[in-house]
Design a protein around this motif. Structure first.
Motif, PDB file in Angstrom:
ATOM      1  N   ALA A  12       0.859  -1.192   0.000  1.00  0.00           N
ATOM      2  CA  ALA A  12       0.000   0.000   0.000  1.00  0.00           C
ATOM      3  C   ALA A  12       0.888   1.232   0.000  1.00  0.00           C
ATOM      4  CB  ALA A  12      -0.907   0.011   1.226  1.00  0.00           C
ATOM      5  N   LEU A  15      -1.935   5.150   1.823  1.00  0.00           N
ATOM      6  CA  LEU A  15      -3.295   4.670   2.098  1.00  0.00           C
ATOM      7  C   LEU A  15      -3.963   5.551   3.151  1.00  0.00           C
ATOM      8  CD1 LEU A  15      -5.013   2.305   1.071  1.00  0.00           C
ATOM      9  CD2 LEU A  15      -4.287   1.006   3.081  1.00  0.00           C
ATOM     10  N   LEU A  55      -7.227  -3.113   2.813  1.00  0.00           N
ATOM     11  CA  LEU A  55      -6.411  -4.071   2.063  1.00  0.00           C
ATOM     12  C   LEU A  55      -7.271  -5.137   1.390  1.00  0.00           C
ATOM     13  CD1 LEU A  55      -3.439  -4.657   4.546  1.00  0.00           C
ATOM     14  CD2 LEU A  55      -3.397  -3.309   2.430  1.00  0.00           C
ATOM     15  N   ILE A  66      -3.270   0.332  -3.606  1.00  0.00           N
ATOM     16  CA  ILE A  66      -2.983  -0.995  -3.078  1.00  0.00           C
ATOM     17  C   ILE A  66      -2.597  -1.878  -4.258  1.00  0.00           C
ATOM     18  CG2 ILE A  66      -3.885  -2.986  -1.792  1.00  0.00           C
ATOM     19  CD1 ILE A  66      -6.106  -1.026  -0.756  1.00  0.00           C
ATOM     20  N   THR A  74      -6.635  -1.284  -6.275  1.00  0.00           N
ATOM     21  CA  THR A  74      -7.282  -0.226  -5.501  1.00  0.00           C
ATOM     22  C   THR A  74      -8.778  -0.140  -5.790  1.00  0.00           C
ATOM     23  OG1 THR A  74      -5.204   1.022  -5.654  1.00  0.00           O
ATOM     24  CG2 THR A  74      -7.134   2.194  -4.836  1.00  0.00           C
TER      25      THR A  74
END
Length: 254
Positions: A12, A15, A55, A66, A74
């Motif tokens: 990530a 994030l 996640l 991600i 993502t």
């Protein structure tokens, strides 16, 4: 132990998750190395579960990216992420209580065998899954309970059954949300040993409050506080960090 993005199976960058103006996760950079057990820990309200849900795509990030195996996920839906091989468990055990242990695992195997929606098939077809189902049941220590309804299992054994159904999907990455929550000492020992065994050839990410479990199991630990990464490293490194001790226990002036 440092982790480079090239070694990471799950990453990530930046994030961030905001809820009505409150920033629950703030610009988190995370790299999970393949074939390790990686823990997310932190005091209550640290943002662990929010990161976990981001996640696994049960939450959409406000910003950031991600990647899984180098692919940007993502904007990928949770079910599609699971099909890619990123499979999670939940804090509450998710098994079919009125099906036997064997039937629970066999249901999980149906999707991988492309039998999940073929309701017109003879029940004999499902018996082709029995050998693999019994292998998984034995692997999680439930062989003697194969013909017992899941509702009759202890809480710890229900979690073992849930792990078996997750393994039926043969995922390269397993994500466990507080797998030891609500367990007694005996069950904690059993599930810890099970996670250690299954992590030999796959990656495990876990949110966990029990620091004894984290110390025993995990190769790498990310400590979160107030939605940001406070410290990272092996357990010895993060447990000796004064900022981590203060986050968990407060400062001497408190």
């Amino acid at each position: 132990m440092s982790v480079s993005p090239q070694e990471a199976i799950l990453s990530a960058r930046g994030l961030t998750k905001e809820f009505f103006g409150f920033t629950a996760v703030n610009s988190v950079d995370l790299d999970v190395r393949e074939n390790t057990i990686h823990a997310l820990i932190g005091p209550n309200g640290a943002g662990k579960t929010t990161v976990f849900n981001l996640l696994t795509k049960f939450l959409t990030p406000t910003s950031g990216t991600i990647t899984f195996r180098g692919k940007d996920i993502t904007k990928v839906k949770p079910a599609d992420v699971a099909r890619l091989g990123l499979v999670r468990s939940f804090q509450i055990s998710a098994v079919f209580p009125h099906l036997t242990v064997l039937d629970n695992v066999r249901v999980a195997l149906q999707r991988k065998a492309h039998l999940g929606t073929q309701f017109w098939r003879s029940s004999r077809v499902l018996h082709t899954l029995d050998d693999r189902a019994h292998e998984l049941i034995e692997a999680v220590g439930l062989a003697e309970y194969a013909n017992l309804d899941a509702a009759e299992l202890s809480y710890g054994r229900k979690r073992a059954l849930e792990i078996a159904t997750t393994l039926a999907l043969d995922p390269p990455v397993l994500l466990f949300d507080e797998p030891m929550a609500g367990m007694g000492i005996e069950d904690i020992g059993r599930i810890s040993a099970l996670i250690k065994r299954i992590a030999r050839d796959r990656t495990v990410v876990m949110v966990e409050h029990n620091l004894n479990v984290v110390a025993d199991l995990c190769d790498y630990v990310t400590v979160l506080a107030r939605g940001e990464i406070l410290a990272e490293g092996d357990y010895e490194t993060v447990s000796s960090d004064a900022r981590v001790r203060e986050a968990y226990m407060g400062s001497e002036d408190d």
